[in-house]
Design a protein around this motif. Structure first.
Motif, mmCIF file in Angstrom:
data_model
loop_
_atom_site.group_PDB
_atom_site.id
_atom_site.type_symbol
_atom_site.label_atom_id
_atom_site.label_comp_id
_atom_site.label_asym_id
_atom_site.label_seq_id
_atom_site.Cartn_x
_atom_site.Cartn_y
_atom_site.Cartn_z
ATOM 1 N N GLY A 191 -53.390 -18.962 18.950
ATOM 2 C CA GLY A 191 -54.851 -18.905 18.950
ATOM 3 C C GLY A 191 -55.557 -20.114 18.393
ATOM 4 N N PHE A 192 -54.839 -21.218 18.195
ATOM 5 C CA PHE A 192 -55.488 -22.420 17.658
ATOM 6 C C PHE A 192 -56.393 -23.102 18.687
ATOM 7 C CE2 PHE A 192 -52.190 -21.943 14.469
ATOM 8 C CZ PHE A 192 -52.811 -22.384 13.303
ATOM 9 N N PHE A 193 -56.072 -22.963 19.956
ATOM 10 C CA PHE A 193 -56.935 -23.480 21.023
ATOM 11 C C PHE A 193 -56.636 -22.672 22.289
ATOM 12 C CE2 PHE A 193 -53.307 -26.418 20.511
ATOM 13 C CZ PHE A 193 -52.684 -26.295 21.755
ATOM 14 N N PRO A 194 -57.503 -22.806 23.303
ATOM 15 C CA PRO A 194 -57.339 -21.952 24.497
ATOM 16 C C PRO A 194 -56.043 -22.225 25.269
ATOM 17 C CG PRO A 194 -59.558 -22.888 24.389
ATOM 18 C CD PRO A 194 -58.751 -23.604 23.343
ATOM 19 N N LEU A 195 -55.455 -21.179 25.786
ATOM 20 C CA LEU A 195 -54.252 -21.326 26.605
ATOM 21 C C LEU A 195 -54.501 -22.213 27.820
ATOM 22 C CD1 LEU A 195 -52.930 -17.647 26.473
ATOM 23 C CD2 LEU A 195 -51.657 -19.658 25.699
ATOM 24 N N GLU A 196 -55.751 -22.224 28.303
ATOM 25 C CA GLU A 196 -56.079 -23.023 29.491
ATOM 26 C C GLU A 196 -55.829 -24.521 29.262
ATOM 27 O OE1 GLU A 196 -57.927 -20.629 28.206
ATOM 28 O OE2 GLU A 196 -57.788 -19.128 29.813
ATOM 29 N N TRP A 197 -55.860 -24.951 28.009
ATOM 30 C CA TRP A 197 -55.595 -26.368 27.720
ATOM 31 C C TRP A 197 -54.208 -26.782 28.213
ATOM 32 C CZ3 TRP A 197 -57.439 -28.452 22.290
ATOM 33 C CH2 TRP A 197 -58.818 -28.216 22.159
ATOM 34 N N LEU A 198 -53.260 -25.864 28.160
ATOM 35 C CA LEU A 198 -51.873 -26.210 28.475
ATOM 36 C C LEU A 198 -51.731 -26.725 29.903
ATOM 37 C CD1 LEU A 198 -49.990 -23.224 26.783
ATOM 38 C CD2 LEU A 198 -50.621 -25.437 25.786
ATOM 39 N N ALA A 199 -52.601 -26.255 30.789
ATOM 40 C CA ALA A 199 -52.531 -26.680 32.198
ATOM 41 C C ALA A 199 -52.944 -28.134 32.370
ATOM 42 C CB ALA A 199 -53.418 -25.773 33.058
ATOM 43 N N TYR B 245 -44.978 -19.204 13.716
ATOM 44 C CA TYR B 245 -46.348 -18.802 14.061
ATOM 45 C C TYR B 245 -46.479 -17.301 14.277
ATOM 46 C CZ TYR B 245 -47.548 -23.699 14.367
ATOM 47 O OH TYR B 245 -47.791 -25.016 14.048
ATOM 48 N N GLY B 246 -45.378 -16.579 14.173
ATOM 49 C CA GLY B 246 -45.421 -15.118 14.302
ATOM 50 C C GLY B 246 -45.552 -14.407 12.981
ATOM 51 N N GLY B 247 -45.755 -15.154 11.883
ATOM 52 C CA GLY B 247 -45.956 -14.487 10.605
ATOM 53 C C GLY B 247 -45.415 -15.208 9.390
ATOM 54 N N VAL B 248 -44.546 -16.206 9.587
ATOM 55 C CA VAL B 248 -43.978 -16.907 8.430
ATOM 56 C C VAL B 248 -45.017 -17.823 7.789
ATOM 57 C CG1 VAL B 248 -42.242 -18.585 7.691
ATOM 58 C CG2 VAL B 248 -41.622 -16.766 9.305
ATOM 59 N N LEU B 249 -45.664 -18.651 8.613
ATOM 60 C CA LEU B 249 -46.664 -19.578 8.076
ATOM 61 C C LEU B 249 -47.927 -18.835 7.654
ATOM 62 C CD1 LEU B 249 -46.460 -22.483 10.687
ATOM 63 C CD2 LEU B 249 -45.589 -22.521 8.340
ATOM 64 N N ARG B 250 -48.448 -19.212 6.507
ATOM 65 C CA ARG B 250 -49.727 -18.650 6.031
ATOM 66 C C ARG B 250 -50.847 -19.540 6.563
ATOM 67 N NH1 ARG B 250 -46.863 -18.743 0.259
ATOM 68 N NH2 ARG B 250 -45.473 -16.942 0.526
ATOM 69 N N VAL B 251 -51.209 -19.298 7.811
ATOM 70 C CA VAL B 251 -52.233 -20.085 8.476
ATOM 71 C C VAL B 251 -53.195 -19.133 9.179
ATOM 72 C CG1 VAL B 251 -50.807 -22.138 8.815
ATOM 73 C CG2 VAL B 251 -50.774 -20.331 10.536
ATOM 74 N N ASP B 252 -54.418 -19.618 9.377
ATOM 75 C CA ASP B 252 -55.447 -18.858 10.071
ATOM 76 C C ASP B 252 -55.987 -19.745 11.194
ATOM 77 O OD1 ASP B 252 -57.638 -17.510 10.993
ATOM 78 O OD2 ASP B 252 -58.643 -17.327 9.052
ATOM 79 N N PRO B 253 -55.715 -19.402 12.458
ATOM 80 C CA PRO B 253 -56.180 -20.254 13.564
ATOM 81 C C PRO B 253 -57.693 -20.453 13.587
ATOM 82 C CG PRO B 253 -54.556 -18.675 14.328
ATOM 83 C CD PRO B 253 -54.901 -18.282 12.928
#
Length: 283
Positions: free
Chosen positions: A88-96, A50-58
């Motif tokens: 950036g696929f979803f908010p960090l707040e979800w993790l809680a 997710y730091g650059g290898v995958l060609r994805v757009d959140p």
């Protein structure tokens, strides 16, 4: 210039991996959940993907031209969700809210309601078969999307894995990339005691795959391995990542116990201290 020699890129991926570890630890502590050792062993791999290898757009998680990643070892959900939120696929707040009743972030990787997840997983041995089908279906597009599958070493005990390996080679799926998290511990014991896999690389080569090995916590080694994809024309690629279960927390490393156990308050504090200290020392 090869990415594996760019200090700023490697530093960013080390920082991303540390964030994945910190968040995963907090999540399993919050939920009193299992499988932290499995999440920690793949943190560096996920940081690169997710730091650059995958060609994805959140911002466009269903883009038909995106690369796909199937995390077949769905029990490592805390690490995967942490990586997705960090990207950036979803908010960090979800993790809680990990594993809260009725919330979308379940204890195994779940696609429903979670942007960035390609397949719900957990029952082992099914990730590679689906990845093979995806790679076959996508190979005629231009440009050709790549399909990545991240498997545990224990999944190499499954017959479906080897059936899929034969099919991928038969159809020359060079847009398929398999990564094996080779931490040498499966759910109830060490791989060499439960069902030995060696010579693992030679077995995959005999099945018609192009194979490379890397140290799964060495960021320069991982960057070089991902840059070198694909490893052979007309062949599916396999990266065997040699990892440590529980990597980053000394009392969790290389133990079966932390496949299931969740840290208490004191253990969490010590784990976070070690992650912070290691990150500071790497700067």
């Amino acid at each position: 210039m090869p990415l594996s020699t760019v200090p700023e890129i490697l530093a960013a991926r080390r920082a991303r991996a540390a964030d994945i570890r910190r968040n995963a630890l907090r999540m399993v502590h919050h939920a009193d959940a299992s499988h932290i050792g499995s999440s920690l062993s793949i943190a560096d791999i996920l940081a690169h993907l997710y730091g650059g290898v995958l060609r994805v757009d959140p911002s466009a998680p269903e883009d038909p031209q995106r690369d796909r990643l199937i995390v077949s070892k769905g029990h490592a959900a805390a690490g995967v969700y942490s990586a997705l939120a960090g990207a950036g696929f979803f908010p960090l707040e979800w993790l809680a809210r990990y594993c809260d009743d009725g919330f979308v972030l379940a204890g195994h990787v779940t696609r429903k309601g979670v942007p960035g997840v390609e397949l719900s997983t957990g029952s082992l041995g099914h990730g590679l078969p689906v990845a093979v089908g995806m790679a076959f279906a996508l190979r005629d597009r231009q440009p050709v999307p790549r399909v990545f599958a991240l498997l545990s070493d224990g999944e190499c005990d499954e017959g479906t894995t080897w059936e899929s390996a034969l099919i991928a080679a038969r159809y020359a799926l060079d847009n398929l990339v398999l990564i094996i998290d080779y931490n040498k511990i499966q759910s109830l014991g060490r791989v060499e005691d439960v069902l030995p896999l060696e010579p693992l690389a030679d077995k995959w080569r005999a099945f018609g795959w192009a194979v490379r090995e890397a140290q799964g916590h060495d960021h320069a080694d991982l960057a070089a391995a991902f840059e070198a994809l694909p490893y052979g024309a007309g062949k599916p690629s396999l990266l065997i990542a040699h990892t440590v279960k529980g990597k980053g927390v000394d009392y969790m490393e290389n133990t079966v116990r932390w496949h299931y156990k969740s840290p208490n308050d004191e253990q969490l504090a010590e784990a976070l201290r070690q992650i912070d200290s290691a990150e500071e020392g790497s700067r």
